[in-house]
Design a protein around this motif. Sequence first.
Motif, short mmCIF file in Angstrom:
data_model
loop_
_atom_site.label_atom_id
_atom_site.label_comp_id
_atom_site.label_asym_id
_atom_site.label_seq_id
_atom_site.Cartn_x
_atom_site.Cartn_y
_atom_site.Cartn_z
N GLU A 1 29.97 -35.48 -7.17
CA GLU A 1 31.08 -36.05 -7.94
C GLU A 1 30.55 -37.09 -8.93
OE1 GLU A 1 34.26 -35.26 -7.94
OE2 GLU A 1 34.51 -34.12 -6.11
N LYS B 1 29.34 -26.69 -10.30
CA LYS B 1 29.56 -26.52 -8.86
C LYS B 1 28.55 -27.34 -8.10
CE LYS B 1 31.66 -22.01 -8.55
NZ LYS B 1 31.68 -20.77 -7.81
N ARG C 1 27.29 -27.35 -4.06
CA ARG C 1 27.38 -26.67 -2.76
C ARG C 1 28.55 -25.67 -2.72
NH1 ARG C 1 23.56 -28.89 0.28
NH2 ARG C 1 23.07 -31.08 0.04
N ARG D 1 31.32 -25.70 -4.34
CA ARG D 1 32.64 -26.24 -4.68
C ARG D 1 32.67 -26.65 -6.14
NH1 ARG D 1 31.65 -29.39 0.39
NH2 ARG D 1 30.90 -30.88 -1.13
N ARG E 1 33.23 -28.67 -9.50
CA ARG E 1 33.21 -30.10 -9.83
C ARG E 1 33.49 -30.23 -11.33
NH1 ARG E 1 33.72 -30.99 -4.98
NH2 ARG E 1 32.09 -31.88 -3.69
#
Length: 133
Positions: free
Chosen positions: A79, A104, A106, A108, A110
């Motif tokens: 983040e 991304k 991992r 996920r 971002r």
Amino acid sequence: MTMSRARIRWAAVLAGTAVLAQAAPARAQAPVEPTGAYLLMVAPEEGPVTAKTLWCGPDGGTLQAASRACAQLAAADGEVARIPAKEGPCTLEYAPVRVSADGKWRGRPRHFTRTYPNRCAAIRDTGGILFGK
């Protein structure tokens, strides 16, 4: 009984092939997906937009300080907004710049987008590395 030179050469070739076959992996390994992958953009109100890429794990891309940037992102779970600001002064120049980091971490997604009064403020507020020159 003596072996001919041709048979000796063939025996050497076969022995070498057997050694190489044992050294080669049994199957090709799938490519490793990076821990993080980002497109970093800096869009000044006036002037050209710059874009850089960043991959983490293994570290790379067009951002020169990829390893340092990846260390910051790892500490912030990918983040950008959680990266601590870098201490230091900036001028009060008003030259708005919009920065964004899309990618991304991992697996996920971002996303980070923010407008700053100048590039120095953008660089400092995001840890001093991601949007630097």
